[in-house]
Design a protein around this motif. Structure first.
Motif, PDB file in Angstrom:
ATOM      1  N   LEU A 473       0.826  -1.206   0.000  1.00 34.70           N
ATOM      2  CA  LEU A 473       0.000   0.000   0.000  1.00 34.70           C
ATOM      3  C   LEU A 473       0.858   1.253   0.000  1.00 34.70           C
ATOM      4  O   LEU A 473       0.564   2.228  -0.705  1.00 34.70           O
ATOM      5  CB  LEU A 473      -0.923  -0.008   1.215  1.00 34.70           C
ATOM      6  CG  LEU A 473      -2.180  -0.874   1.102  1.00 34.70           C
ATOM      7  CD1 LEU A 473      -2.830  -1.051   2.468  1.00 34.70           C
ATOM      8  CD2 LEU A 473      -3.180  -0.243   0.125  1.00 34.70           C
ATOM      9  N   TYR A 474       1.926   1.259   0.805  1.00 32.50           N
ATOM     10  CA  TYR A 474       2.831   2.405   0.802  1.00 32.50           C
ATOM     11  C   TYR A 474       3.427   2.619  -0.591  1.00 32.50           C
ATOM     12  O   TYR A 474       3.543   3.753  -1.066  1.00 32.50           O
ATOM     13  CB  TYR A 474       3.952   2.201   1.810  1.00 32.50           C
ATOM     14  CG  TYR A 474       3.560   2.427   3.256  1.00 32.50           C
ATOM     15  CD1 TYR A 474       2.745   3.489   3.625  1.00 32.50           C
ATOM     16  CD2 TYR A 474       4.026   1.577   4.261  1.00 32.50           C
ATOM     17  CE1 TYR A 474       2.392   3.700   4.948  1.00 32.50           C
ATOM     18  CE2 TYR A 474       3.677   1.779   5.591  1.00 32.50           C
ATOM     19  CZ  TYR A 474       2.862   2.836   5.930  1.00 32.50           C
ATOM     20  OH  TYR A 474       2.520   3.044   7.239  1.00 32.50           O
ATOM     21  N   GLU A 475       3.823   1.531  -1.231  1.00 28.54           N
ATOM     22  CA  GLU A 475       4.416   1.640  -2.573  1.00 28.54           C
ATOM     23  C   GLU A 475       3.416   2.254  -3.546  1.00 28.54           C
ATOM     24  O   GLU A 475       3.754   3.139  -4.337  1.00 28.54           O
ATOM     25  CB  GLU A 475       4.844   0.255  -3.067  1.00 28.54           C
ATOM     26  CG  GLU A 475       6.054  -0.336  -2.366  1.00 28.54           C
ATOM     27  CD  GLU A 475       7.363   0.248  -2.879  1.00 28.54           C
ATOM     28  OE1 GLU A 475       7.331   1.195  -3.690  1.00 28.54           O
ATOM     29  OE2 GLU A 475       8.426  -0.262  -2.476  1.00 28.54           O
ATOM     30  N   ARG A 476       2.178   1.764  -3.475  1.00 30.81           N
ATOM     31  CA  ARG A 476       1.158   2.267  -4.400  1.00 30.81           C
ATOM     32  C   ARG A 476       0.858   3.738  -4.133  1.00 30.81           C
ATOM     33  O   ARG A 476       0.740   4.540  -5.069  1.00 30.81           O
ATOM     34  CB  ARG A 476      -0.117   1.431  -4.237  1.00 30.81           C
ATOM     35  CG  ARG A 476      -1.232   1.831  -5.193  1.00 30.81           C
ATOM     36  CD  ARG A 476      -2.455   0.972  -4.987  1.00 30.81           C
ATOM     37  NE  ARG A 476      -3.624   1.547  -5.624  1.00 30.81           N
ATOM     38  CZ  ARG A 476      -4.863   1.358  -5.216  1.00 30.81           C
ATOM     39  NH1 ARG A 476      -5.111   0.599  -4.168  1.00 30.81           N
ATOM     40  NH2 ARG A 476      -5.874   1.917  -5.856  1.00 30.81           N
ATOM     41  N   ALA A 477       0.736   4.104  -2.870  1.00 24.59           N
ATOM     42  CA  ALA A 477       0.436   5.492  -2.529  1.00 24.59           C
ATOM     43  C   ALA A 477       1.582   6.415  -2.905  1.00 24.59           C
ATOM     44  O   ALA A 477       1.364   7.525  -3.399  1.00 24.59           O
ATOM     45  CB  ALA A 477       0.119   5.604  -1.038  1.00 24.59           C
ATOM     46  N   ALA A 478       2.817   5.976  -2.664  1.00 31.63           N
ATOM     47  CA  ALA A 478       3.976   6.797  -3.018  1.00 31.63           C
ATOM     48  C   ALA A 478       4.027   7.024  -4.526  1.00 31.63           C
ATOM     49  O   ALA A 478       4.306   8.138  -4.989  1.00 31.63           O
ATOM     50  CB  ALA A 478       5.257   6.140  -2.523  1.00 31.63           C
ATOM     51  N   ALA A 479       3.753   5.980  -5.292  1.00 29.59           N
ATOM     52  CA  ALA A 479       3.773   6.107  -6.751  1.00 29.59           C
ATOM     53  C   ALA A 479       2.697   7.068  -7.240  1.00 29.59           C
ATOM     54  O   ALA A 479       2.860   7.722  -8.274  1.00 29.59           O
ATOM     55  CB  ALA A 479       3.589   4.736  -7.396  1.00 29.59           C
ATOM     56  N   ALA A 480       1.594   7.179  -6.475  1.00 30.81           N
ATOM     57  CA  ALA A 480       0.489   8.057  -6.874  1.00 30.81           C
ATOM     58  C   ALA A 480       0.636   9.476  -6.348  1.00 30.81           C
ATOM     59  O   ALA A 480      -0.210  10.320  -6.619  1.00 30.81           O
ATOM     60  CB  ALA A 480      -0.836   7.469  -6.390  1.00 30.81           C
ATOM     61  N   GLY A 481       1.705   9.742  -5.570  1.00 30.81           N
ATOM     62  CA  GLY A 481       1.961  11.112  -5.147  1.00 30.81           C
ATOM     63  C   GLY A 481       1.882  11.391  -3.669  1.00 30.81           C
ATOM     64  O   GLY A 481       1.965  12.550  -3.254  1.00 30.81           O
ATOM     65  N   SER A 482       1.728  10.357  -2.826  1.00 22.88           N
ATOM     66  CA  SER A 482       1.646  10.583  -1.387  1.00 22.88           C
ATOM     67  C   SER A 482       3.036  10.795  -0.804  1.00 22.88           C
ATOM     68  O   SER A 482       3.868   9.887  -0.800  1.00 22.88           O
ATOM     69  CB  SER A 482       0.986   9.388  -0.687  1.00 22.88           C
ATOM     70  OG  SER A 482       1.133   9.500   0.722  1.00 22.88           O
ATOM     71  N   ALA A 483       3.283  11.992  -0.278  1.00 22.81           N
ATOM     72  CA  ALA A 483       4.563  12.265   0.376  1.00 22.81           C
ATOM     73  C   ALA A 483       4.701  11.447   1.650  1.00 22.81           C
ATOM     74  O   ALA A 483       5.791  10.975   1.983  1.00 22.81           O
ATOM     75  CB  ALA A 483       4.684  13.758   0.681  1.00 22.81           C
ATOM     76  N   ASP A 484       3.598  11.269   2.383  1.00 19.42           N
ATOM     77  CA  ASP A 484       3.656  10.501   3.624  1.00 19.42           C
ATOM     78  C   ASP A 484       4.105   9.067   3.367  1.00 19.42           C
ATOM     79  O   ASP A 484       4.935   8.517   4.093  1.00 19.42           O
ATOM     80  CB  ASP A 484       2.288  10.491   4.299  1.00 19.42           C
ATOM     81  CG  ASP A 484       1.923  11.837   4.890  1.00 19.42           C
ATOM     82  OD1 ASP A 484       2.745  12.764   4.793  1.00 19.42           O
ATOM     83  OD2 ASP A 484       0.816  11.963   5.440  1.00 19.42           O
ATOM     84  N   ALA A 485       3.528   8.439   2.349  1.00 23.45           N
ATOM     85  CA  ALA A 485       3.908   7.070   2.027  1.00 23.45           C
ATOM     86  C   ALA A 485       5.375   7.004   1.603  1.00 23.45           C
ATOM     87  O   ALA A 485       6.108   6.086   1.999  1.00 23.45           O
ATOM     88  CB  ALA A 485       3.015   6.520   0.917  1.00 23.45           C
ATOM     89  N   ALA A 486       5.819   7.963   0.806  1.00 26.77           N
ATOM     90  CA  ALA A 486       7.215   7.978   0.367  1.00 26.77           C
ATOM     91  C   ALA A 486       8.159   8.114   1.558  1.00 26.77           C
ATOM     92  O   ALA A 486       9.204   7.445   1.622  1.00 26.77           O
ATOM     93  CB  ALA A 486       7.444   9.110  -0.626  1.00 26.77           C
ATOM     94  N   ILE A 487       7.817   8.968   2.524  1.00 26.11           N
ATOM     95  CA  ILE A 487       8.669   9.146   3.696  1.00 26.11           C
ATOM     96  C   ILE A 487       8.722   7.869   4.515  1.00 26.11           C
ATOM     97  O   ILE A 487       9.797   7.437   4.968  1.00 26.11           O
ATOM     98  CB  ILE A 487       8.156  10.311   4.569  1.00 26.11           C
ATOM     99  CG1 ILE A 487       8.315  11.633   3.830  1.00 26.11           C
ATOM    100  CG2 ILE A 487       8.885  10.374   5.900  1.00 26.11           C
ATOM    101  CD1 ILE A 487       7.656  12.799   4.515  1.00 26.11           C
TER     102      ILE A 487
END
Length: 651
Positions: A473-487
């Motif tokens: 889920l973090y990977e998917r959210a980061a790929a879609a633009g979530s800074a929180d998931a990327a961090i």
């Protein structure tokens, strides 16, 4: 991982997960830019005859026109204009733009694309056959061609891709267009996508523009990052503003000197006036704010004590200007009310009355807006929609659930209401239902739902523990633009979490989050740079400064230490003192306590500059000597609690 060595108690500590830290907006940039001739064309169409009427576009155009006029633009305004009238306005704009240093075009209304060409829809648009569509519109390319003749910067802001009223094939959204040098073209959403109207007075994109365009000393590139971050937060990632820039130099809408975050200024004005309405507004807007304990302490006093305190603190000109500037930036009715009440003879009293009349026309928030106000995650808070701590949401869970269920019924397209409803159920203790809703919202692309569901999977709260599912889920959210998931992914990689350490990817993810406007990520990059693990050690100072501008108060202290010591940069006690003053005003009181209890850890030159600036503000009463002591502690306490004076921050 080894952190910055503990000098003066300086240890930024472990890399911060986005889930645990909060953001405010703090600006510290270079001095004011030179004055320039500015011209703008603002068009807003709403009362269409043959396509759907739009709710917010006239407000968008009128509010943007008024704001641009205040910022020194000569504005040509047109609302509800037919095709001929639009063409006439564009021609007038072209003449004025030929001699302008800055030419700006803002459009709010229907628009569509055909064969990668964009068309703006006038009020008299009628179509019986698809092939008639182009002949009854205004070509965006024609506006860009006229603007190209201007010798200065060209800025195009398009809040125009709300839907495809014509149901034309490939007609959704607006297409990407190229541009010549010195153009910035900003779209309400990404290419080939559709934007949403807002739930308040303005559209989502325009609301974000109005929230940030008055930020002093902010370059337009940083402004667009802030706008994009707000829109992503308000829509759960369903709408992502996008721009194409070929600018060859910086541009700032507001050339005023830099100042502190709106949160800090609101507290300063509230503490200076001891105005109960402003104190309550602070708690409402910043329930997790750095000054919330001081505000609650003031509000806990009885009415007589507050009245006495207010009488002993006559409204002053500096406080009036702070309040007025904050009211203009935030566009909140209580701020205009406070100005009119405390400064009835002030230079902005008439304008405050006009703004109150304008904002007072708004009706009670509908269920969608109530859902946002009751349930927004603190990490998604904006200047117009404060985030709500989980504990506060728990106290209002029943009301939030009812509002969000009705919002879902009225607008089932927007997954964000599902995510907000899920959070309300979680706050009510109904974890199973919350997980179901988070899962559905995540499947439909809501970024906050993805991150929240990942957290539940990590902890096993209401669902079977599933680290791999959380990571996906973090990977998917980061790929879609979530800074929180990327961090969160970056921290796990950099600190050797359950996945094999991958430092290169961890740093790349941190850079991605930083580029998206995450102050936490920018601060973490500064830590890594100072430790020699990212870029060059000389990069640490600008990263800490940028983190502070973006809302991470720890950046001020970190930058002050580097400047005080000359670590990785030239030693600059004067600028170190400025960083300390901004940090003392902005953080939770930690820096004030450090300077009071461990002032000897700072150089004499820095403390001398600190004392001199506080003396200029009328707060330091002794002879500046660079020696810490009770007088400095008293002055810093006064500075933090109502004594902030932006004029003493110039270097």
């Amino acid at each position: 991982m080894q952190r910055l060595r503990a000098r003066s108690g300086f240890s930024p500590g472990r890399l911060f997960s986005a889930v645990l830290a909060s953001l405010a907006l703090v600006l510290l940039m270079a001095g004011p830019a030179a004055a320039a001739s500015r011209v703008a064309l603002v068009i807003g169409n709403a009362a269409y005859v043959s396509v759907p009427v739009l709710d917010n576009t006239l407000n968008d155009a009128n509010d943007m026109a008024a704001t641009l006029e205040d910022l020194g633009f000569q504005v040509i305004l047109g609302t509800d204009r037919d095709r001929q009238q639009m063409e006439e306005l564009i021609a007038r704009f072209g003449v004025a733009a030929k001699a302008a240093d800055v030419a700006l075009f803002f459009y709010a209304g229907h628009a569509f694309q055909v064969a990668d060409r964009n068309y703006l829809v006038p009020l008299d648009f009628r179509m019986t056959r698809p092939e008639q569509a182009i002949d009854q519109t205004v070509r965006l390319d024609g506006v860009l061609d006229i603007m190209s003749a201007s010798p200065g910067l060209k800025i195009v802001l398009l809040d125009a891709c709300r839907d495809n009223p014509l149901r034309l094939p490939d007609g959704d959204g607006l297409a990407r267009v190229g541009s010549a040098a010195d153009f910035l073209i900003a779209y309400a959403t990404q290419p080939d996508s559709v934007a949403y109207d807002g739930e308040g007075r303005n559209g989502t994109f325009t609301e974000a523009l109005l929230s940030h365009v008055r930020t002093p000393a902010q370059d337009i590139s940083e402004m667009m990052i802030s706008v994009r971050k707000d829109v992503i937060a308000r829509t759960g990632g369903q709408q992502i503003p996008w721009e194409s820039s070929s600018l060859t130099r910086q541009f700032r809408f507001d050339d005023a000197p830099p100042t502190a975050t709106p949160e800090t200024i609101l507290y300063q004005v509230a503490a200076r006036t001891v105005d109960p309405s402003l104190l309550r507004l602070y708690v409402q807007r910043y329930p997790d704010g750095t000054h919330v304990n001081e505000v609650l302490a003031l509000l806990s006093q009885n009415a007589g004590d507050l009245t006495t305190a207010r009488r002993s603190m006559e409204p002053d000109q500096e406080g009036g200007e702070q309040l007025w500037q904050l009211a203009q930036r935030s566009r909140l009715a209580p701020l205009f009310e406070s100005y009119a009440r405390n400064y009835p003879e002030g230079p902005h009293a008439a304008e405050a009355g006009r703004m109150l009349a304008e904002l007072g026309t708004e009706t009670r928030p509908g269920p969608a807006r109530q859902c946002e106000l009751l349930g927004t995650h603190p990490r998604d808070g904006t200047e117009t929609t404060p985030g709500v701590p989980f504990e506060l949401l728990a106290r209002n869970a029943a009301e939030a659930i009812a509002a969000c269920e009705e919002a879902m019924r009225l607008d089932p397209r927007q997954a964000k209401y599902l995510a907000l409803l899920a959070r309300a159920f979680a706050a009510a203790g109904l974890r199973k239902r919350a997980v179901e809703l988070y899962s559905t919202a995540a499947e439909r692309g809501d970024l906050r739902a993805m991150v929240s569901l990942a957290l539940l999977k990590e902890s096993g709260d209401g669902i079977a523990q599933d680290p791999e599912g959380a990571h996906a889920l973090y990977e998917r959210a980061a790929a879609a633009g979530s800074a929180d998931a990327a961090i969160n992914l970056a921290v796990a990689l950099l600190e050797g979490g359950p996945n094999p350490a991958d430092r290169a990817r961890g740093i790349a993810l941190m850079q991605q989050a930083s580029a998206a406007g995450s102050a936490i990520a920018t601060f973490n990059l500064g830590v890594l740079a100072q430790e020699g693990q990212f870029g060059d050690r000389a990069d640490a100072l600008p990263l800490f400064e940028r983190a502070a501008r973006e809302g991470e108060p720890r950046g001020y202290r970190a930058a002050a230490i580097l400047l005080d010591e000359g670590r990785g940069t030239a030693r600059n006690p004067a600028f170190a003192a400025v960083q300390l003053l901004l940090g003392v005003a902005s953080d939770d009181g930690s820096l004030l306590r450090e300077l009071t209890e461990q002032g000897q850890n700072w150089s004499r030159d820095t403390l001398l500059s600190l004392q001199q600036r506080l003396a200029r503000a009328g707060l330091y009463q002794g002879h500046p000597d660079g020696v810490p002591g009770p007088m400095l502690a008293h002055a810093l306490e006064a500075w933090r609690n109502g004594g902030f004076d932006n004029s003493v921050l110039s270097v």
